[in-house]
Write a protein that holds these residues in place. Sequence first.
Motif, PDB file in Angstrom:
ATOM      1  N   ARG A   1     -10.841   8.101 -30.233  1.00  0.00           N
ATOM      2  CA  ARG A   1      -9.447   8.060 -30.657  1.00  0.00           C
ATOM      3  C   ARG A   1      -8.546   8.696 -29.594  1.00  0.00           C
ATOM      4  O   ARG A   1      -7.480   8.167 -29.261  1.00  0.00           O
ATOM      5  CB  ARG A   1      -9.290   8.774 -31.997  1.00  0.00           C
ATOM      6  CG  ARG A   1      -7.882   8.727 -32.535  1.00  0.00           C
ATOM      7  CD  ARG A   1      -7.816   9.496 -33.866  1.00  0.00           C
ATOM      8  NE  ARG A   1      -6.488   9.464 -34.402  1.00  0.00           N
ATOM      9  CZ  ARG A   1      -6.096   8.676 -35.387  1.00  0.00           C
ATOM     10  NH1 ARG A   1      -6.966   7.863 -35.962  1.00  0.00           N
ATOM     11  NH2 ARG A   1      -4.854   8.709 -35.819  1.00  0.00           N
ATOM     12  N   GLY A   2      -8.959   9.824 -29.032  1.00  0.00           N
ATOM     13  CA  GLY A   2      -8.179  10.496 -27.997  1.00  0.00           C
ATOM     14  C   GLY A   2      -8.047   9.643 -26.746  1.00  0.00           C
ATOM     15  O   GLY A   2      -6.976   9.573 -26.132  1.00  0.00           O
ATOM     16  N   LEU A   3      -9.149   8.983 -26.350  1.00  0.00           N
ATOM     17  CA  LEU A   3      -9.116   8.127 -25.153  1.00  0.00           C
ATOM     18  C   LEU A   3      -8.193   6.925 -25.357  1.00  0.00           C
ATOM     19  O   LEU A   3      -7.437   6.559 -24.460  1.00  0.00           O
ATOM     20  CB  LEU A   3     -10.531   7.662 -24.801  1.00  0.00           C
ATOM     21  CG  LEU A   3     -11.502   8.753 -24.342  1.00  0.00           C
ATOM     22  CD1 LEU A   3     -12.897   8.166 -24.147  1.00  0.00           C
ATOM     23  CD2 LEU A   3     -11.007   9.416 -23.068  1.00  0.00           C
ATOM     24  N   ILE A   4      -8.255   6.335 -26.549  1.00  0.00           N
ATOM     25  CA  ILE A   4      -7.388   5.184 -26.828  1.00  0.00           C
ATOM     26  C   ILE A   4      -5.928   5.616 -26.846  1.00  0.00           C
ATOM     27  O   ILE A   4      -5.060   4.941 -26.284  1.00  0.00           O
ATOM     28  CB  ILE A   4      -7.797   4.518 -28.159  1.00  0.00           C
ATOM     29  CG1 ILE A   4      -9.154   3.835 -27.986  1.00  0.00           C
ATOM     30  CG2 ILE A   4      -6.742   3.527 -28.620  1.00  0.00           C
ATOM     31  CD1 ILE A   4      -9.780   3.368 -29.275  1.00  0.00           C
ATOM     32  N   ASN A   5      -5.650   6.749 -27.473  1.00  0.00           N
ATOM     33  CA  ASN A   5      -4.274   7.249 -27.513  1.00  0.00           C
ATOM     34  C   ASN A   5      -3.778   7.619 -26.116  1.00  0.00           C
ATOM     35  O   ASN A   5      -2.613   7.386 -25.780  1.00  0.00           O
ATOM     36  CB  ASN A   5      -4.156   8.446 -28.452  1.00  0.00           C
ATOM     37  CG  ASN A   5      -4.235   8.040 -29.908  1.00  0.00           C
ATOM     38  OD1 ASN A   5      -3.941   6.908 -30.257  1.00  0.00           O
ATOM     39  ND2 ASN A   5      -4.630   8.970 -30.758  1.00  0.00           N
ATOM     40  N   ALA A   6      -4.665   8.179 -25.286  1.00  0.00           N
ATOM     41  CA  ALA A   6      -4.283   8.531 -23.916  1.00  0.00           C
ATOM     42  C   ALA A   6      -3.901   7.280 -23.130  1.00  0.00           C
ATOM     43  O   ALA A   6      -2.900   7.265 -22.410  1.00  0.00           O
ATOM     44  CB  ALA A   6      -5.419   9.281 -23.220  1.00  0.00           C
ATOM     45  N   LEU A   7      -4.699   6.224 -23.296  1.00  0.00           N
ATOM     46  CA  LEU A   7      -4.395   4.964 -22.610  1.00  0.00           C
ATOM     47  C   LEU A   7      -3.077   4.379 -23.117  1.00  0.00           C
ATOM     48  O   LEU A   7      -2.234   3.939 -22.327  1.00  0.00           O
ATOM     49  CB  LEU A   7      -5.533   3.966 -22.811  1.00  0.00           C
ATOM     50  CG  LEU A   7      -5.350   2.604 -22.161  1.00  0.00           C
ATOM     51  CD1 LEU A   7      -5.223   2.744 -20.653  1.00  0.00           C
ATOM     52  CD2 LEU A   7      -6.504   1.687 -22.521  1.00  0.00           C
ATOM     53  N   SER A   8      -2.894   4.397 -24.426  1.00  0.00           N
ATOM     54  CA  SER A   8      -1.660   3.854 -25.013  1.00  0.00           C
ATOM     55  C   SER A   8      -0.437   4.626 -24.532  1.00  0.00           C
ATOM     56  O   SER A   8       0.590   4.029 -24.180  1.00  0.00           O
ATOM     57  CB  SER A   8      -1.729   3.921 -26.540  1.00  0.00           C
ATOM     58  OG  SER A   8      -2.758   3.099 -27.012  1.00  0.00           O
ATOM     59  N   ASN A   9      -0.535   5.944 -24.507  1.00  0.00           N
ATOM     60  CA  ASN A   9       0.610   6.741 -24.055  1.00  0.00           C
ATOM     61  C   ASN A   9       0.859   6.575 -22.560  1.00  0.00           C
ATOM     62  O   ASN A   9       2.007   6.620 -22.114  1.00  0.00           O
ATOM     63  CB  ASN A   9       0.418   8.212 -24.432  1.00  0.00           C
ATOM     64  CG  ASN A   9       0.725   8.462 -25.892  1.00  0.00           C
ATOM     65  OD1 ASN A   9       1.655   7.892 -26.435  1.00  0.00           O
ATOM     66  ND2 ASN A   9      -0.071   9.321 -26.527  1.00  0.00           N
ATOM     67  N   SER A  10      -0.194   6.352 -21.786  1.00  0.00           N
ATOM     68  CA  SER A  10      -0.018   6.092 -20.353  1.00  0.00           C
ATOM     69  C   SER A  10       0.737   4.774 -20.140  1.00  0.00           C
ATOM     70  O   SER A  10       1.643   4.679 -19.304  1.00  0.00           O
ATOM     71  CB  SER A  10      -1.368   6.030 -19.634  1.00  0.00           C
ATOM     72  OG  SER A  10      -2.029   7.261 -19.746  1.00  0.00           O
ATOM     73  N   LYS A  11       0.362   3.769 -20.919  1.00  0.00           N
ATOM     74  CA  LYS A  11       1.045   2.480 -20.823  1.00  0.00           C
ATOM     75  C   LYS A  11       2.500   2.598 -21.276  1.00  0.00           C
ATOM     76  O   LYS A  11       3.394   1.974 -20.700  1.00  0.00           O
ATOM     77  CB  LYS A  11       0.306   1.433 -21.654  1.00  0.00           C
ATOM     78  CG  LYS A  11      -1.056   1.061 -21.039  1.00  0.00           C
ATOM     79  CD  LYS A  11      -1.886   0.216 -21.959  1.00  0.00           C
ATOM     80  CE  LYS A  11      -1.316  -1.172 -22.095  1.00  0.00           C
ATOM     81  NZ  LYS A  11      -2.195  -2.065 -22.884  1.00  0.00           N
ATOM     82  N   ARG A  12       2.741   3.420 -22.296  1.00  0.00           N
ATOM     83  CA  ARG A  12       4.115   3.625 -22.739  1.00  0.00           C
ATOM     84  C   ARG A  12       4.949   4.300 -21.647  1.00  0.00           C
ATOM     85  O   ARG A  12       6.130   3.985 -21.479  1.00  0.00           O
ATOM     86  CB  ARG A  12       4.132   4.471 -24.014  1.00  0.00           C
ATOM     87  CG  ARG A  12       3.676   3.721 -25.234  1.00  0.00           C
ATOM     88  CD  ARG A  12       3.795   4.583 -26.495  1.00  0.00           C
ATOM     89  NE  ARG A  12       3.298   3.864 -27.629  1.00  0.00           N
ATOM     90  CZ  ARG A  12       2.173   4.173 -28.281  1.00  0.00           C
ATOM     91  NH1 ARG A  12       1.458   5.215 -27.910  1.00  0.00           N
ATOM     92  NH2 ARG A  12       1.778   3.459 -29.310  1.00  0.00           N
TER      93      ARG A  12
END
Length: 77
Positions: free
Chosen positions: A62-73
């Motif tokens: 979950r943390g890795l997916i959120n990190a990727l999503s926030n990086s893309k944002r």
Amino acid sequence: MWLIKKEIIVNTSKELFNIAELDYKYLSIGFIDNMNFISFFELNPNAYLSFAKTDLKQKDDRGLINALSNSKRAIDC
């Protein structure tokens, strides 16, 4: 009237001007930037990167997916 097309490959702008027989002695090339950066986001990119760093510390899927999503944002922002 018939137009005959001939393909010519040039490697430099100087070659193009010479072939077209243009006088480029007084040629002026400029750059105009008409881009306006309007922010459509309440947060700035640094905020999203900060969230991504915090998400990475969770060290789970979950943390890795959120990190990727926030990086893309951050990139989109």
